[in-house]
Design a protein around this motif. Structure first.
Motif, PDB file in Angstrom:
ATOM      1  N   ASN A   1      11.101  -3.377  25.181  1.00  0.00           N
ATOM      2  CA  ASN A   1      10.715  -3.892  26.493  1.00  0.00           C
ATOM      3  C   ASN A   1      11.897  -3.790  27.442  1.00  0.00           C
ATOM      4  OD1 ASN A   1       8.182  -4.903  25.397  1.00  0.00           O
ATOM      5  ND2 ASN A   1       9.439  -6.450  24.403  1.00  0.00           N
TER       6      ASN A   1
ATOM      7  N   ILE B   1       9.033  -0.499  30.631  1.00  0.00           N
ATOM      8  CA  ILE B   1       8.610  -0.039  29.314  1.00  0.00           C
ATOM      9  C   ILE B   1       8.153  -1.300  28.582  1.00  0.00           C
ATOM     10  CG2 ILE B   1       9.351   1.002  27.108  1.00  0.00           C
ATOM     11  CD1 ILE B   1       9.582   3.074  29.268  1.00  0.00           C
ATOM     12  N   MET B   2       6.914  -1.307  28.116  1.00  0.00           N
ATOM     13  CA  MET B   2       6.383  -2.500  27.465  1.00  0.00           C
ATOM     14  C   MET B   2       5.783  -2.126  26.136  1.00  0.00           C
ATOM     15  SD  MET B   2       4.675  -4.514  30.465  1.00  0.00           S
ATOM     16  CE  MET B   2       5.896  -5.277  31.478  1.00  0.00           C
ATOM     17  N   ASN B   3       6.114  -2.892  25.117  1.00  0.00           N
ATOM     18  CA  ASN B   3       5.650  -2.567  23.765  1.00  0.00           C
ATOM     19  C   ASN B   3       5.920  -1.083  23.487  1.00  0.00           C
ATOM     20  OD1 ASN B   3       4.736  -5.199  23.613  1.00  0.00           O
ATOM     21  ND2 ASN B   3       2.577  -4.698  23.893  1.00  0.00           N
TER      22      ASN B   3
ATOM     23  N   GLN C   1       5.942   1.478  25.537  1.00  0.00           N
ATOM     24  CA  GLN C   1       5.242   2.456  26.388  1.00  0.00           C
ATOM     25  C   GLN C   1       5.566   2.238  27.855  1.00  0.00           C
ATOM     26  OE1 GLN C   1       1.043   2.080  25.876  1.00  0.00           O
ATOM     27  NE2 GLN C   1       1.025   2.987  23.844  1.00  0.00           N
ATOM     28  N   LEU C   2       5.581   3.313  28.624  1.00  0.00           N
ATOM     29  CA  LEU C   2       5.707   3.165  30.072  1.00  0.00           C
ATOM     30  C   LEU C   2       4.452   2.470  30.579  1.00  0.00           C
ATOM     31  CD1 LEU C   2       7.329   3.937  32.655  1.00  0.00           C
ATOM     32  CD2 LEU C   2       5.849   5.938  32.813  1.00  0.00           C
TER      33      LEU C   2
END
Lengths: 342, 342
Positions: B143, B158-160, B162-163
């Motif tokens: 993250n 970026i979260m988990n 992924q963008l």
């Protein structure tokens, strides 16, 4: 989660989930069907004297709710629990809950042994967010935000189809965002947090402070009768057109709108669902909140692209929201809701 | 993305990516190796007279950069392009770019035909975020948030792993968050956006306004000499201890800190990387920004859990950031960086 067995088509059609809303004052346990409908529930006082007694009261509520509904225990797929506090859902441990007086309590293993049923636990706002995402207004939205307005204020987001927790499990903690630097002291230590300005206890406190300062209001008689005020009293007085109560609710709505604005600008969700105790009845708080959020988001061409009147909606789950959310923890973990598979 | 062929181990070890920073005034194309190092680059003026001429100037820059570096075209795996504007990366189309004067331009198909190389396009801040995530300070963080400070201000997350783009591709658009309702007019139509207060053009405008109001500053001579001011002039004057320039940069740093505070409280990232033109040199802007962000995030026990001095860092990629980011679009789309596989 390892305890949850795959269920075949036939059993699944008939199976139910027990969703438990574990609150600081009461525990509500309900039977939830495959469509996210609560088909029966029981409520009991929370015994917070020590963690084991609290766990016993949860177990009793679950058993009673299954018995009362006349459901054969074999039809219960699993028990989902939404807990107010920091939870490690992987390990099934509640790390900290001020309301329950819990610290590092191995909730899942204790309950699974006691009930002989698989259990899933998570933070209550995470649970409600999943509930809205699977069964509620957020159904079908890959990106949504759920904002809970009650004793506390907090949001959680579904992003790219997954619940987003953040690096410390705190993503969406807008309740502790300082929106008025010279505002009232919050229990987190900061001054002027959204929660200290607009959550349930803040509404009651505002009224008490105004009464102490000599303002005329029908809430004075509530206070004399009860010795203290609750947010429900402020809503009741506002429904009766009490000037102070109206001002307090409108002001709170305005502060909450700013939180909504920030959530919209950062998360860019398809839908923002508002739920929790303060949304149970239509009120000047909700009217002002919507009007102000729409005003803030209409300011810029950028935010206008991201937001329309349909983006913001009030949860239609009412008081069942927490039970349905707790059940959603099971539905998600079992892959029933494929968008949520992790 | 369908045009990118899987590369075998041997070729992969030797292959390079061309990363292109497509700006409104200049185009920079660079050869980027597997470690995210720019091993050669060319720069050319952007011809924005019409979209096809702009595309021709991009193609020329790519060809020139490959030739200048003496790289056999077969070694070029693909071309990545970071574009300032709204991009549909799936279709390879730039929907809107005010800086490039583009609307619905099928960038990818045009360039792939012209260059006979696979191309990947995305918004420039998305590209830079991926660059920091794959090759930079955000490496290994599931993250992270990247905040770009330049002619515009925008963040992406970026979260988990992924963008995260949001429902309208606008998640993280904090540049158009109103932080001073009575502030200067922004190009988005709102008043007092973060971008209108603290982006490059706002710094230059603040100085010009102060000079017009009769304030003493060495920037006056810059203005007389050049006819206009650029943000670089403000940074140069501040380095020379000019009072007005110092005040402007400190004030901007303070506003940006509020944006960082909001990003931290909503996204709860492990790391926040700050990059872009305004971060190229150490300056009072960065010092004030950090001090103020640390102050804001120290207010509440909630935010203290989420933030330490290490959370905030300045990009170490310098001016190569945009080229490396553009190359990261290719690295990501090819699954080189497994965390980014979508």
């Amino acid at each position: 989660m390892q305890y949850i067995q795959p269920v075949n088509e036939l059993t699944n059609a008939e199976s139910v989930i027990v969703g438990v809303d574990v609150g600081g004052t009461k525990i509500a346990a309900g039977i939830v069907d495959a469509h996210g409908q609560v088909i029966g529930q029981v409520m009991t006082a929370t015994d917070t004297q020590d963690p084991e007694r609290t766990l016993h009261s949860i177990a009793s509520a679950v058993r009673e709710c299954i018995e009362t509904a006349g459901i054969a225990p074999a039809r219960v797929r699993a028990v989902g629990l939404g807990i107010p506090g920091m939870v490690d859902p992987e390990r099934g441990v509640c790390l900290l809950s001020v309301n329950l007086n819990w610290q590092n309590v191995a909730v899942r293993s204790w309950l699974e042994q006691e009930l002989n049923l698989p259990c899933v636990i998570d933070n209550d706002v995470c649970a409600a967010t999943l509930g809205e995402s699977i069964y509620g207004a957020g159904r079908g939205a890959r990106n949504m935000v759920y904002l809970s307005l009650g004793t506390g204020i907090a949001a959680r987001a579904i992003m790219n189809g997954q619940l987003y927790r953040g690096a410390h499990g705190m993503a969406g903690e807008v309740g502790h965002l300082v929106v008025m630097p010279d505002g009232p002291l919050c229990r987190c230590g900061a001054c002027g947090c959204l929660e200290a300005l607009a959550a349930g206890p803040a509404l009651a406190l505002s009224a008490q402070t105004a009464i102490a300062a000599g303002q005329e209001t029908q809430l004075k008689s509530y206070l004399q009768r009860q010795g203290t005020l609750r947010s429900e009293d402020v809503f009741a007085a506002a429904a009766d057109n009490d000037g102070l109560a109206l001002r307090i609710l409108r002001q709170a709505g305005k502060h909450i709108a700013y939180g909504i604005y920030l959530l919209a600008m950062t998360f860019d969700p398809q839908i923002i669902v508002i739920g929790g105790g303060l949304t149970m009845v239509p009120s000047p708080l909700l009217i002002e909140m919507r009007a102000r959020a729409e005003y803030l988001l209409a300011q810029s061409s950028t935010s206008r692209t991201m937001f329309s009147a349909e983006t913001l909606c009030i949860s239609s789950m009412g008081r069942d929201c927490a039970i349905i959310g707790a059940a959603a923890l099971v539905a998600r973990s079992n892959g029933q809701h494929t968008r949520e598979k992790q």
